[in-house]
Enzyme design. Structure first.
Site, PDB file in Angstrom:
ATOM      1  N   GLU A  94       0.497  -2.433  12.614  1.00  0.00           N
ATOM      2  CA  GLU A  94       0.801  -3.859  12.522  1.00  0.00           C
ATOM      3  C   GLU A  94       1.256  -4.474  13.848  1.00  0.00           C
ATOM      4  O   GLU A  94       1.599  -5.657  13.887  1.00  0.00           O
ATOM      5  CB  GLU A  94       1.850  -4.088  11.434  1.00  0.00           C
ATOM      6  CG  GLU A  94       1.309  -3.791  10.050  1.00  0.00           C
ATOM      7  CD  GLU A  94       2.354  -3.856   8.960  1.00  0.00           C
ATOM      8  OE1 GLU A  94       1.965  -4.021   7.793  1.00  0.00           O
ATOM      9  OE2 GLU A  94       3.560  -3.719   9.270  1.00  0.00           O
ATOM     10  N   GLN A 113       2.619   2.486  14.002  1.00  0.00           N
ATOM     11  CA  GLN A 113       2.567   3.616  13.073  1.00  0.00           C
ATOM     12  C   GLN A 113       1.180   4.236  13.101  1.00  0.00           C
ATOM     13  O   GLN A 113       0.277   3.760  13.787  1.00  0.00           O
ATOM     14  CB  GLN A 113       2.874   3.134  11.661  1.00  0.00           C
ATOM     15  CG  GLN A 113       1.849   2.133  11.123  1.00  0.00           C
ATOM     16  CD  GLN A 113       2.371   1.315   9.970  1.00  0.00           C
ATOM     17  OE1 GLN A 113       3.107   0.374  10.163  1.00  0.00           O
ATOM     18  NE2 GLN A 113       1.985   1.673   8.765  1.00  0.00           N
ATOM     19  N   TRP A 170       0.824  -1.207   0.000  1.00  0.00           N
ATOM     20  CA  TRP A 170       0.000   0.000   0.000  1.00  0.00           C
ATOM     21  C   TRP A 170       0.856   1.254   0.000  1.00  0.00           C
ATOM     22  O   TRP A 170       0.358   2.355  -0.208  1.00  0.00           O
ATOM     23  CB  TRP A 170      -0.961  -0.008   1.200  1.00  0.00           C
ATOM     24  CG  TRP A 170      -0.342   0.241   2.548  1.00  0.00           C
ATOM     25  CD1 TRP A 170       0.783  -0.326   3.065  1.00  0.00           C
ATOM     26  CD2 TRP A 170      -0.827   1.135   3.558  1.00  0.00           C
ATOM     27  NE1 TRP A 170       1.032   0.138   4.343  1.00  0.00           N
ATOM     28  CE2 TRP A 170       0.066   1.027   4.674  1.00  0.00           C
ATOM     29  CE3 TRP A 170      -1.920   1.981   3.663  1.00  0.00           C
ATOM     30  CZ2 TRP A 170      -0.117   1.757   5.849  1.00  0.00           C
ATOM     31  CZ3 TRP A 170      -2.098   2.702   4.836  1.00  0.00           C
ATOM     32  CH2 TRP A 170      -1.210   2.598   5.899  1.00  0.00           C
ATOM     33  N   ASP A 171       2.158   1.083   0.224  1.00  0.00           N
ATOM     34  CA  ASP A 171       3.097   2.198   0.167  1.00  0.00           C
ATOM     35  C   ASP A 171       2.900   3.012  -1.110  1.00  0.00           C
ATOM     36  O   ASP A 171       2.956   4.246  -1.108  1.00  0.00           O
ATOM     37  CB  ASP A 171       4.542   1.689   0.177  1.00  0.00           C
ATOM     38  CG  ASP A 171       4.868   0.812   1.371  1.00  0.00           C
ATOM     39  OD1 ASP A 171       3.953   0.152   1.886  1.00  0.00           O
ATOM     40  OD2 ASP A 171       6.040   0.762   1.770  1.00  0.00           O
TER      41      ASP A 171
END
Length: 778
Positions: A498, A613, A355-356
């Site tokens: 995550e 994150q 998805w970066d």
């Protein structure tokens, strides 16, 4: 030791330099100074060998599986940059003798790697070396190198072994079957090889040109071959003060190239590669470099023309570094290929796309180079085949995109096993490929963003609507009815954070899934009313009428976690806010990411209020209109202290939001931290490759954050707030197929259009319509 103010005059803030060499910290320069052109990436290992080096030559899209129990990865094709040098029989190495006046630098402006040094051999002979190399941006198949050798105090016998070495592996995995090897005319070396599983043919050609005292010499070289290696041996006497120049030009071609023969004919590829090499050799390093420089100037620096006046000049270097790597990591030449999480600067994440791309890199291309943005979306469109495959394997309908994607038809390629569990000593299972599913909605979001910014109706008709409908069809089948609560849940997932596995109702996932379905419903009505023929085609392909009925039934019953009445905090998932709270200062101040896992395993971290994150924070950036300012502030204040930023993706989002919420000093501090993930003092932060998403995030902080550029409900909004240290920022963006040149200083915003077409936008809360030029006091 890295140095970032090495450039002067016209190269001020253009050079990333290493001024002291250490064979114990090789990865930093290898990755941050890597070369590439989107077709291939060449890690910048030194010409001479050192233990611990990583010599990678990666070609986009050439994925292969080493074994049935492993996943596909970009194979390390060959080593063409090694120069095995001896001076009077002594091995040239910076671990021996004395090194004087050492510097290695990447010239971002010219995309050239240069290394200069004086080396005194153990026998006391001093030689001046200059190494240069580039990967051509004018011809994607070419790698060029040039070595200059000048004895300073005595004559030397210079010996060189150089050729093609295909003994390379990916951490021990050999991906190639050896093919034919040949040396033509004692000069042109050709090595052929084929990937073991995907059966992609590679043809590598290389040749040398030798000049002594400015005159080309024909030397009686020795030809050598061994298993998986072919090379030439040169022996040349060089007088004191005399200049020896050796150029090495290499070409790479594969059967997957979209500019090769349509049938991938091997004989044609071989002939094309050899002919291309001979043409390149005739032009020579300097001529090829001139073409390469011109291509960078015209296609990149003139196109993006970003300028920045800052009290901290490093900021401009960091921005140029980001633009450089965004360019070399992106396969602009082929819509069947995506951007790897490490670009092509290393073997980390095996060359897979995450998805970066859509969330952190794609915005740069939407606004700066829409044609490339479209190509990246086409990669995902071709990937519908793999997405259908994954959905079917998991018992769902529609398109369920892989968490990690390689070749479009491969489906899921995330490894199953990862690092050691510090408690059990077992391998940790990687659940992302199974249950981190928000990427499907992220891709739909990218399609929507592209359409709103570019107005590319043809893309939507041919590809975009289908992608949005197909992904929404997946989400509709993924929802789980909770009879007790009388609503739909999304259970057993990993969200953006995550460090929380197997959670129910991750807020980011639920909101993005809802957005995806809501968007599909809106476009369903549009296509049905305005494009009857297209609607019939898509209905036949996706059972749209039936699928739409499911959307209607579910959309208002999807559980979207709401702010708590007492403090406006939105639960990240069903259990996050009930987990224990510990002192995280040790990990917030860490020198190395992931230090928490020296004390806890992932299962234990799952029971602590700690985030890897940005998670909910992502919603306030991507879906900002859905949340009140007070809600954003409350959640930022709650979750930021609990976020370790152990993912390089995190800092950019937090910086942008900090700027939005008025935390201007924090926003700039987070920008600086993001800019130092690859460039900073940590000499091992980039060992496995640069952090592609963070590179895109640097651009986003500058343009979406400090300049305040946003696409808001399909309209352009600008709300600039430059950091205290910045006095002026200028850049160009594309909006609705028109280029806008934007300049921001402390007093005003100026926009100049490239055409006479009218533009409507909002600056802060005021709407403006203008032609040619707009100046607004800020």
């Amino acid at each position: 030791m890295m140095k970032y103010n090495y450039g002067t005059n016209e190269l001020n803030n253009w050079l990333v330099a290493e001024t002291q060499f250490s064979s114990k910290a090789l990865g930093k320069a290898e990755a941050t100074m890597c070369l590439g052109n989107g077709y291939m990436g060449l890690r910048s290992a030194t010409e001479e060998h050192y233990p611990g080096e990583v010599r990678d030559l990666l070609v986009a899209g050439t994925f292969n599986k080493f074994d049935d129990n492993e996943v596909t990865e970009l194979p390390n094709a060959a080593d063409v940059t090694n120069f095995d040098i001896k001076i009077d029989g002594e091995q040239f190495s910076l671990d021996f003798g004395v090194v004087k006046e050492y510097v290695r630098y990447l010239n971002l402006k010219h995309a050239e790697l240069v290394r200069e040094l004086n080396w005194v051999s153990p026998q006391g002979k001093e030689i001046r070396f200059r190494f240069r190399r580039f990967v051509s941006f004018a011809d994607k198949h070419i790698i060029a190198m040039k070595l200059t050798v000048e004895p300073q105090n005595e004559s030397v016998c210079f010996a060189l072994e150089s050729g093609i070495n295909i003994r390379m592996t990916n951490s021990g995995a050999q991906h190639f079957s050896e093919g034919d090897r040949r040396i033509f005319d004692k000069r042109y070396i050709q090595q052929c090889q084929t990937t073991t599983q995907s059966k992609i043919d590679f043809v590598i050609n290389t040749a040398h040109t030798v000049r002594l005292g400015g005159e080309q010499i024909q030397q009686d070289v020795t030809m050598e071959m061994a298993r998986r290696k072919v090379w030439l041996c040169f022996n040349i006497d060089v007088e004191r003060g005399q200049c020896l120049e050796i150029e090495k030009i290499t070409t790479i071609h594969t059967s997957r190239d979209n500019d090769g023969p349509a049938d991938g004919d091997f004989a044609t590829i071989r002939a094309t590669g050899l002919a291309g090499l001979k043409s390149a050799i005739a032009v020579g390093y300097d001529g090829l470099f001139a073409r390469h420089r011109a291509a960078w100037d015209e296609q990149i620096w003139a196109k993006y023309h970003m300028t920045l006046d800052s009290d901290n000049e490093y900021d401009l270097l960091a921005l140029r570094f980001a633009l450089y790597h965004l360019t070399i990591m992106t396969p602009m030449h082929d819509e069947r290929m995506g951007i790897a999480a490490k670009g092509m600067s290393g073997e980390g994440y095996k060359g897979h796309s995450f998805w970066d791309t859509e969330i952190f890199i794609f915005p740069f291309y939407i606004y700066s180079n829409p044609a490339v943005a479209k190509s990246l979306l086409m990669y995902r469109y071709h990937g519908l085949a793999g997405a259908h495959k994954k959905a079917a394997e998991n018992g769902y309908q529609g398109a369920m995109y892989p968490w990690e994607m390689a070749w479009p038809t491969d489906g899921e390629v995330t490894p199953v096993w990862g690092a050691v569990d510090i408690v059990t000593g077992l391998q940790t299972k990687i659940w992302s490929g199974f249950i981190e599913q928000h990427i499907t909605a992220d891709i739909a979001y990218a399609v929507w963003s592209y359409y709103c910014v570019t107005g590319d109706q043809a893309f939507m008709d041919e590809h975009g609507y289908e992608m949005i409908f197909d992904t929404a069809k997946f989400w509709s089948s993924r929802l789980e009815w909770n009879a007790d609560k009388q609503r739909y849940h999304i259970n057993d997932v990993i969200g953006a954070d995550e460090y929380k596995e197997h959670v129910d109702n991750n807020a980011f996932t639920n909101y993005m899934a809802h957005f995806n379905i809501e968007l599909a419903m809106r476009y369903y009505e549009t296509v049905k009313a305005e494009k009857s023929e297209l609607f019939a085609q898509l209905d036949s392909k996706l059972a749209l009428v039936e699928t739409h009925a499911g959307w209607l039934d579910r959309i208002d019953k999807i559980y979207l976690p709401q702010p708590r009445p007492n403090d406006a905090v939105i639960p990240q998932d069903d259990t996050y806010l009930s987990k224990k709270i510990i002192d995280l200062s040790k990990y917030k101040n860490q020198q190395k990411v992931g230090s928490m896992f020296y004390d806890y395993n992932l299962e234990q971290a799952n029971e602590i209020q700690v985030s890897k994150q940005a998670d909910i924070m992502m919603l306030f950036y991507l879906l900002e209109n859905k949340f009140a300012p007070a809600t954003k502030i409350a959640n930022y204040n709650y979750y930021e202290p609990k976020t370790l930023h152990d993912s390089s993706l995190s800092l950019s989002t937090h910086s942008i939001l900090a700027n939005d919420l008025g935390h201007y000093d924090l926003a700039y501090e987070l920008f600086e931290r993001a800019a130092r993930i690859d460039l900073g003092e940590n000499m091992h932060s980039s060992d496995e490759g640069i952090h592609a998403a963070s590179i895109g995030g640097i651009w986003q902080i500058v343009v979406m954050g400090f300049a305040g550029i946003r696409m808001n409900a399909g309209k352009l909004r600008i709300c600039p707030k430059l950091p205290e240290k910045w006095s002026k920022l200028s850049f160009g963006i594309y909006w609705q197929q028109q280029q806008l040149n934007i300049s921001i200083d402390k007093q005003s915003l100026m926009i100049i259009t490239a055409t006479d077409q009218p533009v409507t936008l909002t600056v802060r809360d005021q709407e403006y319509s203008f032609t040619n030029e707009l100046i607004v006091a800020i």
